[in-house]
Write a protein that holds these residues in place. Structure first.
Motif, PDB file in Angstrom:
ATOM      1  N   THR A   1      57.833 -38.953 -57.785  1.00 41.82           N
ATOM      2  CA  THR A   1      57.407 -38.457 -59.098  1.00 41.82           C
ATOM      3  C   THR A   1      58.634 -38.061 -59.910  1.00 41.82           C
ATOM      4  OG1 THR A   1      55.333 -37.650 -58.173  1.00 41.82           O
ATOM      5  CG2 THR A   1      56.006 -36.731 -60.290  1.00 41.82           C
ATOM      6  N   ALA A   2      58.740 -38.593 -61.098  1.00 40.86           N
ATOM      7  CA  ALA A   2      59.886 -38.311 -61.965  1.00 40.86           C
ATOM      8  C   ALA A   2      59.822 -36.897 -62.517  1.00 40.86           C
ATOM      9  CB  ALA A   2      59.940 -39.317 -63.109  1.00 40.86           C
ATOM     10  N   ASP A   3      60.961 -36.374 -62.928  1.00 44.07           N
ATOM     11  CA  ASP A   3      61.015 -35.053 -63.554  1.00 44.07           C
ATOM     12  C   ASP A   3      60.189 -35.080 -64.838  1.00 44.07           C
ATOM     13  OD1 ASP A   3      61.697 -32.455 -64.136  1.00 44.07           O
ATOM     14  OD2 ASP A   3      63.666 -32.952 -64.961  1.00 44.07           O
ATOM     15  N   GLY A   4      59.287 -34.120 -64.993  1.00 43.47           N
ATOM     16  CA  GLY A   4      58.434 -34.043 -66.176  1.00 43.47           C
ATOM     17  C   GLY A   4      57.135 -34.807 -66.032  1.00 43.47           C
ATOM     18  N   ALA A   5      56.932 -35.487 -64.892  1.00 43.39           N
ATOM     19  CA  ALA A   5      55.711 -36.270 -64.687  1.00 43.39           C
ATOM     20  C   ALA A   5      54.777 -35.560 -63.713  1.00 43.39           C
ATOM     21  CB  ALA A   5      56.056 -37.662 -64.169  1.00 43.39           C
ATOM     22  N   ALA A   6      53.506 -35.945 -63.736  1.00 45.29           N
ATOM     23  CA  ALA A   6      52.510 -35.353 -62.843  1.00 45.29           C
ATOM     24  C   ALA A   6      51.961 -36.365 -61.851  1.00 45.29           C
ATOM     25  CB  ALA A   6      51.360 -34.763 -63.661  1.00 45.29           C
ATOM     26  N   THR A   7      52.394 -37.622 -61.955  1.00 48.67           N
ATOM     27  CA  THR A   7      51.938 -38.663 -61.035  1.00 48.67           C
ATOM     28  C   THR A   7      53.133 -39.427 -60.484  1.00 48.67           C
ATOM     29  OG1 THR A   7      51.665 -40.233 -62.881  1.00 48.67           O
ATOM     30  CG2 THR A   7      49.720 -38.960 -62.196  1.00 48.67           C
ATOM     31  N   SER A   8      52.969 -39.967 -59.299  1.00 49.45           N
ATOM     32  CA  SER A   8      54.043 -40.703 -58.638  1.00 49.45           C
ATOM     33  C   SER A   8      54.106 -42.146 -59.134  1.00 49.45           C
ATOM     34  CB  SER A   8      53.850 -40.694 -57.125  1.00 49.45           C
ATOM     35  OG  SER A   8      53.933 -39.381 -56.612  1.00 49.45           O
ATOM     36  N   THR A   9      55.303 -42.711 -59.068  1.00 47.05           N
ATOM     37  CA  THR A   9      55.554 -44.092 -59.474  1.00 47.05           C
ATOM     38  C   THR A   9      56.151 -44.860 -58.300  1.00 47.05           C
ATOM     39  OG1 THR A   9      55.965 -43.426 -61.761  1.00 47.05           O
ATOM     40  CG2 THR A   9      56.782 -45.584 -61.094  1.00 47.05           C
ATOM     41  N   GLU A  10      55.702 -46.082 -58.107  1.00 48.76           N
ATOM     42  CA  GLU A  10      56.262 -46.889 -57.021  1.00 48.76           C
ATOM     43  C   GLU A  10      57.733 -47.191 -57.282  1.00 48.76           C
ATOM     44  OE1 GLU A  10      55.795 -51.319 -55.057  1.00 48.76           O
ATOM     45  OE2 GLU A  10      53.984 -50.279 -55.722  1.00 48.76           O
ATOM     46  N   ARG A  11      58.562 -46.973 -56.259  1.00 45.60           N
ATOM     47  CA  ARG A  11      59.993 -47.242 -56.356  1.00 45.60           C
ATOM     48  C   ARG A  11      60.425 -48.403 -55.471  1.00 45.60           C
ATOM     49  NH1 ARG A  11      60.415 -44.337 -60.960  1.00 45.60           N
ATOM     50  NH2 ARG A  11      59.908 -42.140 -60.604  1.00 45.60           N
TER      51      ARG A  11
END
Length: 215
Positions: free
Chosen positions: A153-163
């Motif tokens: 999850t990026a800084d400032g985000a509330a959901t995870s993103t596939e990396r």
């Protein structure tokens, strides 16, 4: 009602106690000095180290362990055998709707995963990162293609993103969900791979445009 356990001196060493309260009925297992070790609450959840269920990742799960130190909040698995075998944490998935079902899964189904959550000052319902396993093709008897997906999850985000993902053919994709090469990195305009030495000096970098890759 209460079931007590004592020693030869008739001292109570532990008990199993049925309690009723505002949080609902519970079956409590108490250790020496009447200290509660675990309980089964009115929803059938096994609680260790806590008397009330806590939502983690948005769910009040069936097995909960809560503590204030490493020994009281960790889980350990140990295997003692004179061979090369080790311990495993195994996840199972079927499309059935009853206990013991073996209904076949479908491509894209999630088999299981590790989800990392932490308190954000309000609750523990947001995931900071996860590693999940999915069906990665059409399954059949003794044929179960799978992939691993890594998210943050990026800084400032509330959901995870596939990396990153490792697909059923062993291809690794970073920044792409459909790698066509053994290792495919889909970077932005900045270098996709940067190599530095121990003094933090840049040794080389790799980037690509629409037609070429450069080092």
């Amino acid at each position: 009602s209460e079931l007590q356990f004592g020693d030869t001196a008739d001292a109570v060493r532990g008990n199993i106690l049925y309690r009723s309260g505002s949080a609902g009925d519970a079956l409590c297992f108490n250790a020496y000095n009447n200290t509660e070790a675990m309980r089964i609450d009115s929803s059938g959840r096994l609680l260790i180290g806590t008397a009330s269920s806590t939502s983690v990742g948005g769910e009040n799960n069936q097995l909960q362990i809560e503590g204030t130190t490493a020994p009281t909040s960790n889980v350990s698995l140990t295997r003692n055998s004179n061979d090369a075998g080790g311990c495993f944490l195994k996840f199972g998935k079927s499309r059935g709707t009853s206990i013991g079902s073996n209904t076949i899964v479908q491509s894209g189904d999630t088999i299981g995963g590790l989800v990392f959550t932490a308190a954000d000052g309000v609750d523990k319902n947001i995931s900071a990162a996860s590693i999940t396993a999915h069906i990665d093709g059409t399954p059949s008897a003794d044929d179960l293609p799978g992939r691993l997906v890594f998210k943050t999850t990026a800084d400032g985000a509330a959901t995870s993103t596939e990396r990153m993902r490792i697909d059923s053919s062993g291809k690794v994709g970073i920044g792409t969900t459909s790698p066509s090469q053994l290792l495919e990195i889909n970077g932005a305009s900045s270098p996709a791979v940067l190599v530095k030495d121990t003094t933090n000096d840049v040794i080389s970098y790799l980037f690509a445009d629409d037609t070429n890759a450069y080092v």
